[in-house]
Design an enzyme around this catalytic site. Structure first.
Site, mmCIF file in Angstrom:
data_model
loop_
_atom_site.group_PDB
_atom_site.id
_atom_site.type_symbol
_atom_site.label_atom_id
_atom_site.label_comp_id
_atom_site.label_asym_id
_atom_site.label_seq_id
_atom_site.Cartn_x
_atom_site.Cartn_y
_atom_site.Cartn_z
ATOM 1 N N TYR A 63 27.579 -37.800 25.410
ATOM 2 C CA TYR A 63 26.894 -37.689 24.125
ATOM 3 C C TYR A 63 26.179 -36.359 23.986
ATOM 4 O O TYR A 63 25.922 -35.673 24.967
ATOM 5 C CB TYR A 63 25.894 -38.837 23.939
ATOM 6 C CG TYR A 63 24.690 -38.784 24.845
ATOM 7 C CD1 TYR A 63 23.569 -38.041 24.494
ATOM 8 C CD2 TYR A 63 24.673 -39.476 26.056
ATOM 9 C CE1 TYR A 63 22.470 -37.976 25.322
ATOM 10 C CE2 TYR A 63 23.576 -39.418 26.896
ATOM 11 C CZ TYR A 63 22.472 -38.661 26.527
ATOM 12 O OH TYR A 63 21.390 -38.582 27.350
ATOM 13 N N SER A 98 21.067 -35.424 31.861
ATOM 14 C CA SER A 98 21.003 -34.868 30.516
ATOM 15 C C SER A 98 20.723 -33.371 30.650
ATOM 16 O O SER A 98 19.748 -32.979 31.283
ATOM 17 C CB SER A 98 19.894 -35.551 29.720
ATOM 18 O OG SER A 98 19.811 -34.964 28.443
ATOM 19 N N CYS A 120 20.472 -32.597 25.703
ATOM 20 C CA CYS A 120 19.363 -32.840 24.785
ATOM 21 C C CYS A 120 18.676 -31.557 24.361
ATOM 22 O O CYS A 120 17.662 -31.563 23.700
ATOM 23 C CB CYS A 120 18.355 -33.807 25.397
ATOM 24 S SG CYS A 120 17.604 -33.177 26.897
ATOM 25 N N MET A 123 39.065 -2.134 0.543
ATOM 26 C CA MET A 123 40.159 -1.167 0.569
ATOM 27 C C MET A 123 40.663 -0.926 -0.851
ATOM 28 O O MET A 123 40.145 -1.463 -1.799
ATOM 29 C CB MET A 123 41.244 -1.666 1.497
ATOM 30 C CG MET A 123 40.811 -1.592 2.951
ATOM 31 S SD MET A 123 42.079 -2.138 4.059
ATOM 32 C CE MET A 123 42.356 -3.776 3.499
ATOM 33 N N ARG A 126 44.953 -17.295 -2.805
ATOM 34 C CA ARG A 126 44.431 -17.495 -1.442
ATOM 35 C C ARG A 126 43.534 -18.726 -1.452
ATOM 36 O O ARG A 126 43.046 -19.147 -2.503
ATOM 37 C CB ARG A 126 43.667 -16.271 -0.946
ATOM 38 C CG ARG A 126 42.458 -15.966 -1.799
ATOM 39 C CD ARG A 126 41.778 -14.675 -1.407
ATOM 40 N NE ARG A 126 40.986 -14.216 -2.533
ATOM 41 C CZ ARG A 126 40.672 -12.966 -2.788
ATOM 42 N NH1 ARG A 126 41.087 -12.002 -2.013
ATOM 43 N NH2 ARG A 126 39.939 -12.642 -3.829
ATOM 44 N N LYS A 158 47.647 -11.248 1.271
ATOM 45 C CA LYS A 158 48.158 -11.050 -0.080
ATOM 46 C C LYS A 158 49.678 -11.030 -0.080
ATOM 47 O O LYS A 158 50.330 -11.740 -0.866
ATOM 48 C CB LYS A 158 47.610 -9.726 -0.628
ATOM 49 C CG LYS A 158 47.686 -9.589 -2.126
ATOM 50 C CD LYS A 158 47.124 -8.235 -2.572
ATOM 51 C CE LYS A 158 45.608 -8.165 -2.480
ATOM 52 N NZ LYS A 158 45.089 -6.801 -2.646
ATOM 53 N N HIS A 197 8.813 -22.404 18.324
ATOM 54 C CA HIS A 197 8.209 -23.718 18.063
ATOM 55 C C HIS A 197 8.389 -24.114 16.603
ATOM 56 O O HIS A 197 8.805 -25.228 16.287
ATOM 57 C CB HIS A 197 6.729 -23.683 18.444
ATOM 58 C CG HIS A 197 6.021 -24.971 18.185
ATOM 59 N ND1 HIS A 197 5.317 -25.198 17.023
ATOM 60 C CD2 HIS A 197 5.960 -26.116 18.904
ATOM 61 C CE1 HIS A 197 4.831 -26.426 17.047
ATOM 62 N NE2 HIS A 197 5.207 -26.999 18.188
ATOM 63 N N GLY A 203 37.169 -5.952 -1.815
ATOM 64 C CA GLY A 203 36.621 -4.687 -2.289
ATOM 65 C C GLY A 203 36.512 -3.590 -1.238
ATOM 66 O O GLY A 203 35.991 -2.522 -1.522
ATOM 67 N N ARG A 210 49.020 -1.951 -3.382
ATOM 68 C CA ARG A 210 47.845 -2.779 -3.090
ATOM 69 C C ARG A 210 47.664 -2.986 -1.592
ATOM 70 O O ARG A 210 48.628 -3.275 -0.886
ATOM 71 C CB ARG A 210 47.998 -4.147 -3.776
ATOM 72 C CG ARG A 210 48.591 -4.084 -5.158
ATOM 73 C CD ARG A 210 48.979 -5.446 -5.710
ATOM 74 N NE ARG A 210 47.847 -6.343 -5.828
ATOM 75 C CZ ARG A 210 47.959 -7.629 -6.120
ATOM 76 N NH1 ARG A 210 49.158 -8.173 -6.302
ATOM 77 N NH2 ARG A 210 46.886 -8.390 -6.214
HETATM 78 P P1 ADP Z 1 41.718 -6.504 -4.605
HETATM 79 O O1 ADP Z 1 42.130 -6.835 -3.241
HETATM 80 O O2 ADP Z 1 40.574 -5.561 -4.685
HETATM 81 O O3 ADP Z 1 41.581 -7.730 -5.485
HETATM 82 P P2 ADP Z 1 44.333 -6.157 -5.740
HETATM 83 O O4 ADP Z 1 45.385 -5.463 -4.978
HETATM 84 O O5 ADP Z 1 44.400 -7.629 -5.743
HETATM 85 O O6 ADP Z 1 42.940 -5.635 -5.226
HETATM 86 O O7 ADP Z 1 44.360 -5.630 -7.227
HETATM 87 C C1 ADP Z 1 43.298 -5.797 -8.115
HETATM 88 C C2 ADP Z 1 43.807 -6.172 -9.474
HETATM 89 O O8 ADP Z 1 44.716 -5.212 -9.951
HETATM 90 C C3 ADP Z 1 44.568 -7.459 -9.505
HETATM 91 O O9 ADP Z 1 43.741 -8.570 -9.588
HETATM 92 C C4 ADP Z 1 45.353 -7.310 -10.785
HETATM 93 O O10 ADP Z 1 44.598 -7.679 -11.885
HETATM 94 C C5 ADP Z 1 45.629 -5.829 -10.811
HETATM 95 N N1 ADP Z 1 47.004 -5.621 -10.341
HETATM 96 C C6 ADP Z 1 47.432 -5.387 -9.096
HETATM 97 N N2 ADP Z 1 48.771 -5.291 -9.078
HETATM 98 C C7 ADP Z 1 49.185 -5.485 -10.330
HETATM 99 C C8 ADP Z 1 50.464 -5.532 -10.950
HETATM 100 N N3 ADP Z 1 51.573 -5.347 -10.255
HETATM 101 N N4 ADP Z 1 50.521 -5.742 -12.276
HETATM 102 C C9 ADP Z 1 49.382 -5.935 -12.988
HETATM 103 N N5 ADP Z 1 48.164 -5.910 -12.473
HETATM 104 C C10 ADP Z 1 48.065 -5.693 -11.152
HETATM 105 MG MG MG Z 2 42.929 -9.147 -5.508
#
Ligand code: ADP
Ligand code: MG
Ligand code: MG
Length: 915
Positions: free
Chosen positions: A892, A805, A872, A112, A352, A31, A478, A110, A101
């Site tokens: 091969y 083989s 084979c 962390m 990503r 990220k 089998h 999801g 984040r």
């Molecule tokens: P995850 O890895 O679970 O997607 P993120 O760190 O990407 O968590 O954050 C989840 C959501 O929170 C982002 O998709 C965005 O919508 C919102 N978010 C995160 N940072 C900001 C920010 N600086 N301003 C507005 N929304 C944010």
């Molecule tokens: Mg995200």
């Protein structure tokens, strides 16, 4: 501790400049690296900074403390954000809000935590209200912040997992009181009360006050993100996906932008093109007047970018499409993005490389080449198209809507090991003979053969069925092996199934099914469903195999063909097939096979089991010879068919390999009470004698018993007959004007003397047949390398053998001392506890079995410089094993017909990644 040369721990981004970039995923996490990269290429990213993964490592190495310099570095970086955004963190007039984040090297969706709206307290919230002129928005943000901070940092959620989240409880009560449906509908006054109630709940549950000081809030959030790296969920996830615990997570601190500010604000996620089938064009989901977490949480139903954003926010829509193109051009791949629109302006919050299905992977790779973004070599990058995923182009699949419906209706019965890809539905049928009979009566009958396990006698029943489901057996049982060769949908080892042949029922839990009831199986996932789930055919298969579709009209086929053209340009390893019949051979050729690497002659024998049994029961050479003579014409005509189908491509024929009791054993006599009588009549013996003879065939460890070349050595007539059949067929086909290249292969050789014994018989027959027919056929005599002794003594064996083989199924069994029929009981445990890195019967055990293969290659070529060497075993269709075979210089690989395209792609990928 010396801190002479200060390590860089904090990397800023904003205002078009960034300290980091996309290549720094190790330090910045995915990220952070991409936020920096997007900033540098001029995309609108709220300013921020990334605290490196190094700090996470430090944190855990030093009793959850930070490096000394970090506070100052963060303070300096914070100032830069303030400058870029023209607001001040904690300021009572113009407050800057932040998000904190997580972000590891590899995305762990999801797993962390993230905290939004950091910096709000009773003072700053008023300033935010004033500045935005929107009190409701300010208090909505504050309410969200206290809730998220309470859950993530103050661990409100984890105190008692069974209890309803106290925040949700209070929120619901408030919505009821105000008579609104969504959180966003709450009044400023109501939100104000909620914040108070939330804080009181925190005090009550944790004994702590909610921190008012913005800097304390920030450091609390940073600590929580680092701590979340070691939470249970994250650890389990890392173990499952092989992500090292040492990597650590980075922390991204970033200025907030607000999708919940107004009706011309929104939050959303998107893909720069479709990732299930690969169609081009930006698409996504968004919510007006919402913050990001609402989109994912699914509380409100989202709108589709491609359907309505153009009307809702035309400028933002155009800008997103433009950004999508910029991103694809820059990253040269499809992107999965998160964005927020604030007062009509688009802000990028994440990008990503997108995950995709095999279908989409092929389409996207080919399209990107045609659009000039990547070259064909890059299209072959295994990261873009994992070779195995090519399967998805060949197999029928469940209609995604039908499958979702089945799931929703609770029709998923159980899960087994996915052994033959594709999806199908059909009527339960427990016996191969019944399947065959039903098929003969109606070629369109939809049957699923449900067995505890299968055996060679079930072959025709398996052929008649659309799919195969077994309760026992592993990925190389089998049923699995044959299904892959036949291209059947197959699930094995569905151990929750209770199959009662007598009663004619199959039970799972408290549900019982009878013969004729419909079930559906997904060989991609191993899922078994009750009832029928509709499928969709694969276009590629229609064109390539069924010659049904119009190649010019199928875009999917054209892309497949294009990809395979690039594949063949880049690979150096040849790909052959394991096939025993002209049908299979023709299929394999259509898939691009360049020869047969393994024709198992015993499969042919199962069609003439009476004669084989006569041969087995013979007690004198003369009687045996008579029985064998009867087999010769069958074998010859089988080989003729095969040679014709292969049109001059090399065909490796393995002489008889399995122990004879596979054709006749006590079990056969028990299952068919009339059999002993028939055999007695056929041979002129008494039934008692038959039983005695059959008992005599019993072996306690048949895998290591009288099989392979050991049969041909003790019963040379068998070898002679087979060699004659092969050469007579070859000469006959040659006479028709079709080129033939038979390669006669002696199985299970360990000693040079074994090879020589058999070679002598084969060559004598070959010379005789050529003299008789006046045809000259170039043939080779070679051997399988499938016991460790053969690998170790390969230099000796290669003085005789013209080709090798590797029979890696047996070589794995004999090298590891693990029987593939018995390893099901512990392999699952071994895999879960990381005792073995792979299932050794699926992917070559590189160090052990692979080590023997290297010795074999070296030894063999030391005696015969240009020795042709192939593989084979089932491993020949496994991409990782194909890569290994390429690396040790095999000529091969050979695999079942339906895996030929996968092996070709894997071979190209091996060549490309080496170059
Ligand atoms: P995850 O890895 O679970 O997607 P993120 O760190 O990407 O968590 O954050 C989840 C959501 O929170 C982002 O998709 C965005 O919508 C919102 N978010 C995160 N940072 C900001 C920010 N600086 N301003 C507005 N929304 C944010
Ligand atoms: Mg995200
Ligand atoms: Mg073998």
């Amino acid at each position: 501790m010396t801190t002479a040369t200060a390590t860089k721990y904090v990397f800023s981004f904003g205002d078009g400049k960034a300290d980091g970039g996309a290549t720094m995923k190790n330090e910045l996490g995915g990220k952070g690296a991409n936020l920096a990269e997007m900033t540098s290429i001029g995309l609108p990213v709220p300013a921020g900074f990334t605290i490196s993964t190094g700090v996470c490592t430090y944190y855990y190495d030093n009793g959850e403390t930070y490096p000394e310099q970090l506070r100052d570095d963060v303070a300096a970086a914070l100032e830069k954000i303030e400058k870029a955004m023209g607001a001040k963190f904690g300021c009572t007039e113009n407050p800057l809000l932040l998000s904190c984040r997580s972000g590891a090297r590899e995305s762990m969706p999801g797993m962390m935590d993230t905290v939004l709206n950091i910096g709000l307290n009773d003072t700053t919230v008023a300033a935010l209200a004033k500045k935005s002129g929107n009190e409701q928005f300010a208090w909505d943000s504050y309410r969200r912040f206290v809730q998220m901070y309470g859950d993530v940092v103050l661990e409100m959620k984890t105190l008692d997992k069974k209890e309803i989240d106290p925040f949700e409880h209070l929120l619901e009560a408030k919505k009821e009181a105000e008579g609104v449906e969504f959180d966003s509908g709450l009044s400023a006054a109501g939100l104000k009360e909620l914040v108070k109630e939330f804080k009181a709940a925190i005090k009550e549950r944790t004994g702590n006050d909610f921190p008012d000081e913005p800097l304390d809030q920030l450091w609390g959030a940073i600590g929580a993100v680092f701590s979340s790296w070691m939470n249970d969920r994250a650890m389990v996830y890392r173990r499952q996906y092989g992500i090292p615990h040492e990597w650590g997570t980075a922390v991204n601190v970033q200025a907030m932008v607000f999708g919940n500010l107004s009706e011309d604000s929104a939050s959303g996620v998107g893909l720069t093109r479709d990732c299930s089938l690969g169609d081009p064009g930006f698409r996504g989901d968004y919510l007006i007047n919402a913050q990001g977490e609402d989109v994912v949480a699914g509380i409100r139903s989202t709108k589709r970018v491609e359907e309505s954003l153009h009307d809702d926010m035309p400028e933002a829509f155009d800008r997103l499409n433009e950004i999508g193109k910029i991103l694809e051009k820059h990253y040269k791949d499809v992107q999965d993005i998160e964005f927020t629109v604030q007062h009509g302006k688009v802000w990028m919050l994440q990008t990503r490389n997108a995950k995709r299905t095999g279908f989409a992977a092929v389409r996207i790779a080919v399209d990107l080449v045609n659009e000039g973004l990547i070259d064909p070599k890059e299209a072959l990058n295994p990261r873009r198209i994992p070779a195995d995923d090519l399967n998805q182009l060949l197999q029928p699949i469940f209609d995604p809507d039908a499958k979702a419906a089945a799931d929703a209706e609770g029709r998923l019965l159980t899960k087994g090991i996915n052994a033959g890809p594709g999806a199908t539905y059909g009527k339960i049928c427990f016996h191969a003979e019944d399947a065959e009979a039903q098929y003969n009566a109606d070629n369109d009958v939809q049957l699923i053969l449900v067995r505890r396990e299968t055996s060679p006698e079930d072959l025709r029943g398996m052929q008649a069925a659309k799919g195969i489901l077994t309760a026992f057996g592993g990925a190389s049982s089998h049923a699995a092996l044959v299904s892959r060769q036949m291209g059947k949908v197959c699930i094995v080892g569905a151990t929750e199934l209770d199959i009662d042949y007598q009663a004619g029922t199959m039970s799972v839990g408290d549900k019982t099914f009878n013969e004729g009831d419909y079930i559906s199986i997904d060989g991609f996932t191993g899922e078994v469903f009750e009832g029928s789930v509709t499928t969709k055919p694969s276009e590629v298969l229609d064109v390539v195999i069924h010659k049904a579709g119009d190649p010019e009209k199928s875009e999917t086929y054209k892309r497949y063909a294009q990809l395979m053209e690039w594949v063949d340009e880049h690979r150096t390893l040849n790909v052959r097939t394991n096939a025993d019949s002209p049908d299979q051979a023709a299929e394999a050729i259509a898939f691009g096979a360049e020869g047969i690497g393994l024709c198992r002659t015993e499969h042919m024998f199962f069609h003439h089991v009476d004669e084989i049994r006569e041969m087995i029961l013979a007690e004198t050479k003369e009687v045996r010879q008579k029985a064998i003579d009867k087999l010769l014409p069958y074998q010859r005509s089988d080989f003729e068919g095969l040679f014709r189908a292969m049109e001059g491509r090399p065909v490796t024929v393995r002489l008889l390999d399995p122990p004879l009791h596979e054709f006749l054993s006590e079990r056969h006599l028990e299952e068919d009470p009339a059999l002993a009588g028939q055999l007695a009549k056929m041979t002129g013996k008494s039934e008692e004698e038959i039983h005695r003879r059959v008992e005599g065939l019993h072996e306690s460890n048949p895998m290591l018993g009288h099989r392979g070349c050991r049969l041909g050595i003790v019963y040379p007539e068998i070898t002679a007959m087979q060699a004659r059949a092969i050469m007579e067929a070859a000469c006959a086909v040659k006479k028709e004007g079709i080129d033939v290249h038979p390669e006669i292969m002696i199985p299970l050789v360990g000693f040079l003397a074994e090879f020589k014994d058999q070679e002598k018989i084969v060559r004598a027959q070959a010379e005789a047949v050529m003299a008789e027919t006046g045809q000259k056929v170039e043939y080779l005599v070679g051997t399988m390398i499938e016991v460790p002794r053969a690998a170790v003594c390969a230099d000796q064996i290669a003085t005789g053998a013209e080709f090798f083989s590797f029979g890696t199924n047996d070589l794995t069994q004999t090298a590891l001392g693990i029987s593939r029929d018995d390893y099901g009981g512990f392999i699952g445990y071994y895999r879960e506890h990381d005792i073995v890195p792979n299932d050794p019967f699926q992917t070559i055990d590189f160090d052990g079995v692979g080590g023997l293969m290297k010795i074999g290659v070296e030894g063999g070529r030391s005696s015969r410089k240009d020795l042709k060497i192939g593989i084979c075993g089932e491993h020949g269709g496994d991409p990782a094993s194909v890569k290994f075979c390429h690396s040790i210089g095999l000529n091969y690989v050979s695999c079942s017909p339906f895996r030929v395209p996968i092996a070709r792609l894997a071979a190209a990928q091996a060549a490309v990644s080496q170059g």
